[in-house]
Design an enzyme around this catalytic site. Structure first.
Site, short mmCIF file in Angstrom:
data_model
loop_
_atom_site.label_atom_id
_atom_site.label_comp_id
_atom_site.label_asym_id
_atom_site.label_seq_id
_atom_site.Cartn_x
_atom_site.Cartn_y
_atom_site.Cartn_z
N GLU A 22 -78.31 47.64 35.78
CA GLU A 22 -78.71 46.17 36.27
C GLU A 22 -79.92 45.66 36.07
O GLU A 22 -80.39 44.50 35.68
CB GLU A 22 -78.45 45.91 37.79
CG GLU A 22 -76.77 46.55 38.07
CD GLU A 22 -76.50 47.77 38.22
OE1 GLU A 22 -77.29 48.80 37.97
OE2 GLU A 22 -75.63 48.07 39.04
N LYS A 59 -69.06 40.54 51.05
CA LYS A 59 -67.76 40.58 50.63
C LYS A 59 -66.70 39.70 51.31
O LYS A 59 -65.70 39.13 50.87
CB LYS A 59 -67.36 41.90 50.66
CG LYS A 59 -66.09 42.37 49.57
CD LYS A 59 -65.73 43.69 49.43
CE LYS A 59 -64.79 44.17 48.60
NZ LYS A 59 -64.24 45.58 48.41
N MET A 90 -101.31 53.09 25.62
CA MET A 90 -102.59 52.43 26.03
C MET A 90 -103.14 53.36 27.33
O MET A 90 -104.36 53.20 27.36
CB MET A 90 -101.90 51.07 27.04
CG MET A 90 -103.16 50.23 27.31
SD MET A 90 -104.30 49.69 26.23
CE MET A 90 -103.41 48.23 25.72
N PHE A 108 -71.74 51.76 53.39
CA PHE A 108 -71.86 52.24 52.10
C PHE A 108 -72.39 51.40 51.20
O PHE A 108 -71.86 50.13 50.95
CB PHE A 108 -70.71 52.87 51.51
CG PHE A 108 -70.46 53.22 50.32
CD1 PHE A 108 -71.16 54.41 49.90
CD2 PHE A 108 -69.59 52.48 49.10
CE1 PHE A 108 -71.02 54.98 48.30
CE2 PHE A 108 -69.80 53.10 47.81
CZ PHE A 108 -70.36 54.24 47.57
N GLN A 109 -73.39 51.45 50.47
CA GLN A 109 -74.04 50.72 49.44
C GLN A 109 -74.72 49.60 50.01
O GLN A 109 -74.56 48.34 49.76
CB GLN A 109 -73.08 50.33 48.23
CG GLN A 109 -72.77 51.45 47.46
CD GLN A 109 -71.97 51.40 46.17
OE1 GLN A 109 -71.43 50.21 45.84
NE2 GLN A 109 -72.35 51.89 45.07
#
Lengths: 175, 598
Positions: B49, B161, B500, B111-112
């Site tokens: 993502e 949802k 760097m 969950f999640q």
């Protein structure tokens, strides 16, 4: 000059009051608090309440203008989408009030002494127990500082202040 | 028309004009992925993502349209946190949509579940948790409005949802008043009195500099900027976020200021008596030590964000407004003051003095200032040791890429030495051809941002110039590029180090190299590229550089990765040490003996 007045004068020098009209939505307080925290602005006190219009709430924020210039605090606050308007009040242009509740340990002799002291400040006794008293005072923050200092000579069990709310002082001729 | 919340969400995106979005599905966002099958919107399935977020940024930066990314709840959402932070720092318009657990489960550690609106509060311009399906069209319209107006920035919409599954009656908010944003009123028109005051200062300035930042690009102000520069004859510096806003080949252009800016751009600001800050924000990488920055300069600060005014430097004249609009008003005021365009003076070549405008009667002639600037340019040009004993110099790779590609090629960089060399040695002639992670400094930005840029501008050649450290962070999005037939090209300046950091350890930590070595061979970048469906090319000597680039340019049906094995010890110069004054700029050791009268 007493310690308490020295402190309050010093504070009022560093303080500025912002009254912030915000949308009455979930999470708005977190957005304001988060902004102060991540930008390193210090808050002395914060009071929140609904307004007469249920879509909005009003925050009264006393900011420490030594932690950041007031203008920067205002501009950053104004960027929050839920902030509708901000007005700033210099301490001498504001009417400020605050509420204090204090529970003090007492015996029979001290009970009347404290009731008398609170009466001088036009405070109230709001609860009485066998060995404790809870007193209330609403007034200017300086007055609360004075009573708090005097109560410090006794045994304070618990003390809670509300943080101040403020409105602009009215002009002599104005409404 | 009855729709589910999910259908309403996709229809809202279509109504908003979205043509492409980048995302990856999961449990809580499942309902929203179903109507995507029937939608006109192209969805690009990423491998992580974070890639979706950076692709949306790259897309937004080259098109000027908001980028759209989608992810599921919990880890899907937290993987977009870095792109949100990046877009917030660089004022890139982004609309990120995340799934959330059902409203009844919010707060239960389901969950999640993750409080993504809480997490992203400080790195979005605004975010919304939608609690009713009927709020979806209004919220989407508000989100695009907030992301794209005022100072642009990322926003996030979190959709539980059950809200996606619920039914609603379709509508579309037709006016701004329907968006329910009582506290959102960006100011675009600058205050005329402030603009007049600014122009008065500009007419009197003897050592002026136009200090141009990303706001000039965000406001689509490149044409107005050229007009303003030519009308006034003022020299122009373009910050890292403004590369391309003004042509590098223009005689008035001094190039990039800042920590790794060129000597003339940095020093011109230090010696200026007037800085006209146009959509720039006095970033610490530009100012160096603030109390030593441009000590003799009055400042005119133009910015659409009132909070940028006086945040770092208190200006003499503050103008809150859209950078392009304000520049156009400045031009009107210059017209009124009789300062007309002086074509002949601007057209002089670089060696001659460009003093357009200063010929108007009574204005300061700035020949002395331009003489000084030209002297600095002659004495302290960008420099590297070209003699390389068979090693490939990274700067030479950038120069060869530049010379073998069209002028309007889009260049995308990550963060580090390669980014600075790309910014220094490319010649930017057009706006929106430079995509990089400026404020946040996000390693791994280049590959996914290049994919998004190519999706937005498929007509253009897109080269990512990346470091080996950066490349390893997000290279998996080349799988996305291969699968979706997005033929970007990636030049890895492989110096086998976190370059760097290595440079700072060499210069400031007594060459004590701590955890910066990466190895040139692990991973094998050619094999890795091939495994991801790309063409992989390795370059180990200077003679191979140009042929490899030509070979890469000839491939247009799949991504190409070129592994340039470059000199590991090359450093970026000039450099202003962190926390130091810009007066203490360190030039390349070969130039250390040069002296210029100041």
């Amino acid at each position: 000059m007493t310690a308490a007045t020295a402190r309050s004068e010093g504070e009022s020098f560093r303080h500025h009051i912002l009254t912030v009209l915000v949308e009455n939505k979930a999470g708005v307080l977190a957005r304001v608090a988060g902004l102060f925290s991540r930008r390193g602005f210090n808050i002395f006190s914060l009071a929140v309440a609904p307004t007469d219009d249920e879509r909005f709430s009003r925050l009264t924020i006393v900011v420490d203008v030594e932690s950041a210039p007031l203008e920067q605090v205002i501009q950053q606050l104004d960027k929050l989408v839920n902030v509708v308007s901000i007005s700033q009040l210099a301490p001498d242009a504001a009417v400020e009030r605050e509420l204090m509740l204090a529970t003090v340990a007492v015996d029979a002799r001290l009970r009347s002494e404290i009731i008398e002291l609170v009466g001088v400040f036009r405070g109230e006794v709001v609860n009485v127990g066998p060995d404790r008293l809870t007193v209330m005072l609403a007034g200017s923050p300086d007055t609360l500082d004075d009573l708090e200092r005097l109560l410090g000579g006794y045994t304070i069990v618990e003390l809670q202040r509300s943080g101040r709310v403020a409105l602009p002082k009215l002009g002599r001729s104005g409404g | 028309m009855r729709l589910t919340g999910a259908q309403a969400l996709i229809k809202s995106l279509e109504t908003q004009g979205v043509e492409v979005m980048f995302g990856l599905p999961g449990g809580a966002i499942l309902p929203v992925y179903d109507p995507i099958l029937d939608s006109s919107i192209r969805h690009i399935l990423v491998r992580h993502e974070q890639g979706a977020g950076h692709m949306a940024e790259g897309y937004a930066m080259v098109t000027g349209r908001p980028g759209v990314a989608m992810a599921t709840s919990g880890p899907g959402a937290t993987n977009v946190v870095t792109p949100l932070s990046n877009a917030y720092m660089d004022s890139t318009p982004l609309v990120v949509i995340t799934g959330q657990v059902s409203t009844s489960a919010i707060g239960s550690d389901a969950f999640q579940e993750c409080d993504i609106t809480g997490v992203t509060m400080g790195i979005t311009k605004h975010n919304w948790l939608v609690k009713r399906a009927e709020d979806i069209p209004r919220t989407v319209a508000a989100a695009f409005h907030v992301a794209t107006t005022g100072r642009p920035g990322p926003v996030l919409i979190d959709v539980p949802k059950d809200v996606s599954n619920a039914q609603m009656e379709w509508y579309w908010p037709e006016t701004e008043a329907d968006l329910d944003l009582p506290g959102y009123h960006p100011r675009t028109e600058g205050d005329p009195a402030a603009i007049a005051a600014a122009v008065e200062l500009m007419l009197r300035a003897e050592r002026p500099v136009l200090y141009v930042g990303g706001g000039a690009l965000k406001s689509r102000g490149a044409a107005a900027l050229i007009e303003l520069a030519e009308r006034t004859g003022f020299p122009v510096v373009t910050t890292l976020m403004a590369r391309g806003a003004f042509p590098d080949s223009h005689p008035l252009c001094l190039g990039m200021p800042g920590m790794h800016g060129n000597y003339t751009a940095v020093t011109a600001m230090q010696r200026a008596d007037l800085l006209v800050a146009l959509g720039s924000r006095f970033d610490d990488r530009v100012t160096g030590r603030v109390d030593a920055f441009a000590p003799g300069a009055k400042v005119i600060h133009v910015d659409i964000d009132p909070a940028e005014i006086a945040k770092v430097r208190v200006p003499e004249v503050a103008i809150v407004g859209d950078c392009r609009v304000v520049m156009e008003r400045m031009l009107d005021a210059l017209d009124a003051a009789g300062l007309v365009h002086d074509e002949a003076a601007v057209r002089t070549d670089r060696g001659a003095t460009a003093v357009a405008g200063s010929r108007a009667a009574g204005r300061p002639a700035r020949e002395g200032w331009w003489g000084q600037l030209r002297a600095w340019q002659r004495e302290y040009p960008l420099h590297y040791e070209a003699e390389s004993e068979g090693t490939v110099k990274p700067q030479m790779v950038v120069e060869t890429l530049r010379d073998l590609n069209p002028e309007d090629t889009i260049v995308v960089a990550g963060v580090g030495q390669h980014q600075m060399w790309a910014s220094q040695y490319w010649r930017f002639e057009h706006p929106y051809t430079w995509v990089n992670s400026g404020g946040a400094g996000t390693m791994g930005f280049a590959v996914p941002a290049a994919v998004g840029a190519k999706v937005g501008r498929p007509d253009k050649t897109v080269w990512a110039i990346d470091g080996d450290g950066c490349f390893q962070m997000t290279a998996q999005e080349l799988v996305t590029a291969s699968a979706e037939r997005i033929p970007i090209k990636v030049a890895i300046l492989n110096n086998a180090y976190l370059g760097m950091v290595r440079q700072w350890q060499e210069m400031f930590y007594a060459e004590r190299y701590s955890e910066v070595y990466l190895s040139p061979d692990l991973p094998d970048y050619v094999k890795w590229a091939e495994a991801m469906g790309c063409v992989g090319i390795r370059v180990e000597s200077p003679e191979e550089v140009a042929p490899a680039i030509e070979k890469a340019n000839a491939i247009d049906d799949r991504p190409v990765v070129v592994d340039f094995r470059t000199d590991a010890f090359e450093k970026v110069f000039p450099m202003v040490p962190a926390g130091g004054s810009n007066d203490d700029i360190v030039v390349h050791p070969n130039q250390a003996g040069a002296r210029v009268a100041q």
